[in-house]
Structure formats: structure tokens, C-alpha cells
Design an enzyme around this catalytic site. Structure first.
Site, mmCIF file in Angstrom:
data_model
loop_
_atom_site.group_PDB
_atom_site.id
_atom_site.type_symbol
_atom_site.label_atom_id
_atom_site.label_comp_id
_atom_site.label_asym_id
_atom_site.label_seq_id
_atom_site.Cartn_x
_atom_site.Cartn_y
_atom_site.Cartn_z
ATOM 1 C CD GLU A 171 -6.703 26.627 31.447
ATOM 2 O OE1 GLU A 171 -6.427 27.271 32.477
ATOM 3 O OE2 GLU A 171 -7.797 26.695 30.871
ATOM 4 C CG ASN A 212 -7.909 21.077 27.059
ATOM 5 O OD1 ASN A 212 -8.036 21.078 25.836
ATOM 6 N ND2 ASN A 212 -8.744 21.716 27.876
ATOM 7 C CG HIS A 248 -11.727 29.698 25.473
ATOM 8 N ND1 HIS A 248 -13.094 29.504 25.543
ATOM 9 C CD2 HIS A 248 -11.175 28.745 26.253
ATOM 10 C CE1 HIS A 248 -13.344 28.479 26.340
ATOM 11 N NE2 HIS A 248 -12.197 27.994 26.786
ATOM 12 C CD GLU A 277 -11.857 24.462 27.607
ATOM 13 O OE1 GLU A 277 -11.924 25.661 27.946
ATOM 14 O OE2 GLU A 277 -11.286 23.595 28.296
ATOM 15 C CG ASP A 279 -15.825 30.618 23.811
ATOM 16 O OD1 ASP A 279 -14.616 30.875 23.617
ATOM 17 O OD2 ASP A 279 -16.321 30.528 24.946
HETATM 18 O O1 G2I Z 1 -12.668 29.873 31.631
HETATM 19 C C1 G2I Z 1 -13.164 29.190 30.514
HETATM 20 C C2 G2I Z 1 -12.610 27.787 30.451
HETATM 21 C C3 G2I Z 1 -11.113 27.835 30.171
HETATM 22 N N1 G2I Z 1 -10.569 26.496 30.050
HETATM 23 C C4 G2I Z 1 -10.846 25.612 31.145
HETATM 24 C C5 G2I Z 1 -12.321 25.579 31.481
HETATM 25 O O2 G2I Z 1 -12.542 24.782 32.615
HETATM 26 C C6 G2I Z 1 -12.859 26.964 31.706
HETATM 27 O O3 G2I Z 1 -14.257 26.834 32.021
HETATM 28 C C7 G2I Z 1 -14.797 27.767 32.872
HETATM 29 C C8 G2I Z 1 -16.263 27.476 33.116
HETATM 30 O O4 G2I Z 1 -16.954 27.527 31.896
HETATM 31 C C9 G2I Z 1 -16.831 28.538 34.042
HETATM 32 O O5 G2I Z 1 -18.183 28.227 34.383
HETATM 33 O O6 G2I Z 1 -14.115 27.755 34.076
HETATM 34 C C10 G2I Z 1 -14.522 28.810 34.918
HETATM 35 C C11 G2I Z 1 -13.640 28.875 36.130
HETATM 36 O O7 G2I Z 1 -12.296 28.962 35.781
HETATM 37 C C12 G2I Z 1 -16.000 28.622 35.296
HETATM 38 O O8 G2I Z 1 -16.446 29.737 36.023
HETATM 39 C C13 G2I Z 1 -16.790 29.460 37.335
HETATM 40 C C14 G2I Z 1 -17.000 30.779 38.047
HETATM 41 O O9 G2I Z 1 -15.783 31.506 37.982
HETATM 42 C C15 G2I Z 1 -17.379 30.541 39.449
HETATM 43 O O10 G2I Z 1 -17.651 31.763 40.085
HETATM 44 C C16 G2I Z 1 -18.579 29.609 39.526
HETATM 45 O O11 G2I Z 1 -18.852 29.249 40.854
HETATM 46 O O12 G2I Z 1 -17.981 28.692 37.410
HETATM 47 C C17 G2I Z 1 -18.291 28.339 38.715
HETATM 48 C C18 G2I Z 1 -19.480 27.374 38.708
HETATM 49 O O13 G2I Z 1 -20.583 27.936 38.054
#
Ligand code: G2I
Length: 517
Positions: A171, A212, A248, A277, A279
Site C-alpha cells: 500500500e 501490493n 477488496h 486479497e 473479497d
Molecule cells: O484491511 C484488510 C487488508 C487490507 N490489505 C492489507 C491487509 O494486511 C489487510 O488485512 C487486515 C487483516 O485481515 C485484519 O485482521 O489488516 C487488518 C489491520 O489493518 C487486520 O485487522 C486487525 C485488527 O484491526 C486488530 O484490531 C487486530 O488486533 O487484526 C488484528 C489481529 O487480529
């Protein structure tokens, strides 16, 4: 990494998701008769990854450590998908929470799962502004480059041989195509990207190195910026193998503009492209139309990847609504994944299977496709100079229908015998560019029906249960005189979609739905 053959030690690969779930619920034991059925079905149905692999691509899913103890979940993860991406456990805040203290325990669980299931791993991610421990932002700018290089080097070295591709920088852009501010950009300007890529290549010469980002799936300012950046990097000899398009998507924002062409321009630079990614979220509650649009978006992403040779594969950002990031990030939205919260496949799953060339749910010898037409009037006045039918087609059969075989007729009267018309498709989730439309004079005029609007399709297919989603059509006479639609054979005044027997559908020239005037 697209054509790497992996051995698959697991015996569950190929089992339909539902049956795996059932086996798990019954403690994994099945009667001899059940076993026979399982084997028959397993032989009958390829997994998503096997279907993709037959086309030279992989099909993967994101996952996360807290999900793996869910046995029903991990059974499907391990069987249906040939590649996994850790959703969180290889990010900087997990792997180097304190400067110089590295912890790869969580990421190792993911690579171990992959090894046990014959899957490849996409490493996600080495350098990102988010999920970055506070200490990085607190460093004096002069120390950021060394810290970044060390982080990239340690992590890529640790996962050498276990990770086949890295999202080295994640990003880097704002929506308008300017560089996103981050401790790395502040310290090094755009050079941080080349520096990170070089460090990754030095640490793991075998891994494919990617940039990415999201909202770069279609042509636009942000993908233009990525395109300009990667051209420069390649010109400068910076090691770079591919571009990851997160994808996304959301049904309410439309499908990315010319995704295939956009992928192709990156491919033409000699780069791989990956959907990293995927969805497709929606405003809840889900309904038939949103679900159909979602299926169509998933299908179109798969079709775009299949059409571009350098598109190496697709990864969904977890496969089930049970573990989606969407509801917490976008309150009120969700239902974005291929499987529902109970791990049952949704229409989007069938759409992906079909797009990957899978057999129809009915299997070989299944009954021919059966379509129905649904209609609503998008016209507030039945006596103005335009007719605005809203149309959607639903596959009610058990076989996929190729849309290029389909014609639909909406019958109306011209009032003044006009012969020249203009016709329009104003919007459709399947893309108006695939929809054809013209007005034809009836050979034998009938009451309420001396002309018809004929709608067809240039491409695409409709999986069992799938809908085209709304096709917003419009027509006017060349002289712009008024119609009186009230007596038109196919006209209705309903403002929500309902089955319409006076709209006639033909498949392969045979009448498949409706009553002719
Ligand atoms: O936001 C969707 C994706 C966008 N592109 C980059 C990816 O890395 C990103 O993935 C998401 C994860 O799927 C989430 O699971 O990234 C988020 C954070 O930017 C992740 O969320 C975080 C929560 O915000 C936190 O509160 C939590 O502690 O996941 C953490 C671990 O479960």
C-alpha cells in the site's frame, strides 16, 4: 510460482467442503456406505485450486492463527486451497515488536500448516505503514533505513524456502496516486521502495518480490501511479517480479474499470500479476440482487486473471464470512466471502468454480439450463418519450448457461409506427459492454406488441442459482415522440423485481421462459 507442482500429502483434498464438515462433526468416522459416497463425490468435484491449477494458476486464501484450531475451518482451508497468506502473523508488529527482537512463532505456524497441506505461502508483508510497532515511527529519520533493511533481511531470511512470494511493500499509494506518508517515505522518499526490494532479493533470491496495493485493480489514477513506479523500478534494474492487486471490492461501488486491460499492461512490462486479497462486501442484509452482483464480481475477477497469462493466481481474503475483516472495518457491511458463517459455500463459490472451468453442479449429463426473467419498471411515467425496463435473468436450472446463447425480448408498441430507435444499457453489474440491445419490428404485429427490444450478451455465463443482476435498459424513438406504455405487452408498473412471464427468453434459439404475445 504459477506452475510449481506441489505434492499433496493430504487425503482430504478434493472432498466437497460440506462432507468434510460433516465428517468433522461426526468425529471423522464414516460408514462404509458414506465412504463410498465421499469417494464418488471427491472424484466428481475438483477443488478450486485444482480447477485453477488446470489453467496454470493457483487459488488461495488468507488465514490467521486464531482460526486454525477451528477444525471444520482448517479442513476446508487445507483441502480447497493451494496457497495461503497469513492475514496478520508476518506483519512487523508481530515479527519485530521491539527493535531487534524478532518473533516468527506465529508465522511459522502458518508455513507449517502450508507444508503439511502441500500449499505455497505468500509472505505478507515486509514494509507497510500499518500494523507497524510504535518504535519505528519514533526513530530519528536517519535511523529508519537501517531498521527497515534489517527487518526485511531478518524476516525474508527466516522464511527462505517457506515463502514463495513476498508482498515486500504494501500500500505505497494514496487514492490520488501520490505516495503515502509513512516513516519510510518520510525518511527516504520513494527510494525506500527500491531499498526494500533490494534487501528482500539479497535475503531470499528465490522468492518472487511484489508491490501490493488496493484500488489498483482497474484503470485509474492509483493504478497509473503504480504503473509509473514499476516502470521506473524496472528501468533502474531494481529487483521486482510482480504487482499484487488486493481486490477488496464492494457491490455498491461497481466493478473495477477494465481490470483485464489493467492487468495486461503490467504483464506487458514483464511482470507477474496476482489477485492477492479478493473479497466482495455489501451493505447488510444480503439480498438476491446483491448476492448476484457479488457472484458476478467474483466471476469477473477470475475471468480477468484467466485472460492474462501473467496473472499467476488468486487469493481470497479468507474464504468464509465467519472470519472476515469486513464487519469490524466497515460496520453494517459484510457477507463478503465465498462461504457463509456456517462454512457453507455461497452462490459466489459456484460462480468461481464455473469461471475456473469447473463442471456444473449437475455434473455431466445435467439438465439443460433454465432461465427466468425478472422485471421492474424504472420509468416514473408511462407516457413520456422513453421506455426504461429493468431486467434480470436468473438461472433456475442445474447447468451453467452461456449468456452468448441467450436472447431476451421485451414487447411494446410504437404508437406512430416509428422504425428508428436508439437503445441504451445504462448500468449493470455484469457490465453494459457485454450487453447488446436493439429494437426489432415484429414480423406479425400483435396487440400491444408491434416491436420488441431484443437484449443479448457478448460473453459471460450464468451459474446455477446465479443472476445477472439488474440490467438497466432504455429506449427512445429517433423522433423523440411519446410512447403510451400502458398497453404494451411486456410493460408492468411494479417497482421491484418480480418474475415476468411477458418477457420472453430464448436459449440457443429455443424459447426458455415466458409467453409470446
Ligand atoms: O484491511 C484488510 C487488508 C487490507 N490489505 C492489507 C491487509 O494486511 C489487510 O488485512 C487486515 C487483516 O485481515 C485484519 O485482521 O489488516 C487488518 C489491520 O489493518 C487486520 O485487522 C486487525 C485488527 O484491526 C486488530 O484490531 C487486530 O488486533 O487484526 C488484528 C489481529 O487480529
Amino acid at each position: 510460482m504459477s506452475s510449481v507442482k506441489r505434492c499433496r500429502p493430504t487425503s482430504t483434498r478434493g472432498l466437497p467442503a460440506l462432507l468434510i464438515g460433516a465428517l468433522i462433526l461426526t468425529g471423522g468416522s464414516a460408514t462404509a456406505a458414506q465412504q463410498d459416497t465421499l469417494h464418488e463425490l471427491a472424484a466428481a468435484q475438483d477443488t478450486l485450486h485444482e480447477l485453477a491449477e488446470a489453467q496454470g494458476k493457483y487459488f488461495g486464501s488468507a488465514t490467521d492463527n486464531p482460526e486454525l484450531p477451528d477444525a471444520a475451518y482448517s479442513a476446508i482451508l487445507g483441502s480447497e486451497f493451494g496457497q495461503i497468506t497469513p492475514g496478520n502473523s508476518m506483519k512487523w508488529d508481530t515479527t519485530e515488536p521491539v527493535q531487534g527482537q524478532f518473533n516468527f512463532a506465529k508465522g511459522d505456524v502458518i508455513t507449517e500448516f502450508a507444508a503439511q497441506h502441500g500449499q505455497t505461502v505468500r509472505g505478507h508483508t515486509l514494509v507497510w505503514h500499518s500494523q507497524l510497532p510504535g518504535w519505528v515511527g519514533a526513530l530519528p529519520p536517519a535511523q529508519v533505513e537501517a531498521a527497515m533493511t534489517r527487518h526485511v533481511t531478518e524476516e525474508a531470511t527466516h522464511y527462505r524456502g517457506a515463502v514463495t512470494a513476498w508482498d515486500v511493500v504494501n500500500e505505497p499509494f494514496n487514492e490520488d496516486g501520490t505516495f503515502r506518508t509513512s516513516p519510510f517515505y518520510t525518511a527516504m522518499g520513494r527510494d525506500y521502495i527500491a531499498t526494500a526490494l533490494r534487501a528482500a532479493r539479497a535475503a531470499d533470491p528465490d522468492a518472487e518480490l511484489y508491490l501490493n496495493d488496493y484500488n489498483i485493480e482497474g484503470l485509474g489514477a492509483k493504478s497509473d501511479a503504480m504503473y509509473a513506479l514499476v516502470r521506473e523500478l524496472l528501468d533502474e534494474g531494481v529487483p521486482l517480479d510482480g504487482v499484487g492487486m488486493q481486490a477488496h471490492l464492494a457491490v455498491q461501488y461497481g466493478f473495477p474499470y477494465q481490470m483485464r486491460a489493467n492487468m495486461q499492461r503490467f504483464a506487458d512490462l514483464g511482470l507477474d500479476v496476482a489477485v492477492t486479497e479478493l473479497d466482495v462486501r455489501m451493505q447488510l442484509p444480503a439480498d438476491t440482487a446483491k448476492t448476484a452482483t457479488q457472484s458476478s464480481y467474483y466471476r469477473q475477477v477470475v475471468e480477468a486473471c484467466l485472460a492474462v497469462e501473467r496473472c499467476v493466481g488468486l487469493t481470497v481474503w479468507d474464504y468464509t464470512d465467519k472470519y472476515s475483516w469486513v464487519p469490524s472495518a466497515f460496520p453494517g457491511q459484510g457477507a463478503a466471502n465465498l462461504y457463509d458463517e456456517n462454512l457453507l459455500p455461497k452462490p459466489a463459490y459456484s460462480a468461481v468454480r464455473t469461471a475456473l472451468g469447473g463442471e456444473d453442479d449437475g455434473g455431466e449429463g445435467g439438465e439443460p439450463g433454465v432461465l427466468k426473467a425478472q422485471y421492474r419498471s424504472n420509468d416514473s411515467s408511462a407516457r413520456d418519450n422513453q421506455i426504461k425496463p429493468g431486467l434480470q435473468l436468473v438461472n433456475t436450472g442445474s447447468a451453467t448457461v452461456s449468456l452468448s446463447d441467450v436472447k431476451v425480448r421485451y414487447w411494446f408498441t410504437s404508437e406512430n409506427g416509428a422504425s428508428a430507435y436508439s437503445t441504451w444499457c445504462d448500468w449493470s453489474p455484469i457490465g453494459c459492454s457485454t450487453v447488446t440491445h436493439r429494437v426489432v419490428a415484429a414480423g406479425v404485429p400483435k396487440t400491444g406488441a408491434d416491436h420488441y427490444l431484443e437484449v443479448g450478451f457478448r460473453s459471460g455465463s450464468l451459474a446455477p442459482g446465479a443472476s445477472t443482476g439488474e440490467i438497466q435498459l432504455r429506449l427512445n424513438k429517433a423522433d423523440w415522440s411519446n410512447f403510451d406504455e400502458s398497453d404494451d405487452y411486456s410493460h408492468g408498473s411494479g417497482t421491484s423485481y418480480a418474475d415476468a412471464s411477458k418477457i420472453v427468453v430464448y436459449v440457443g434459439g429455443e424459447q426458455a421462459w415466458g409467453i409470446e404475445p
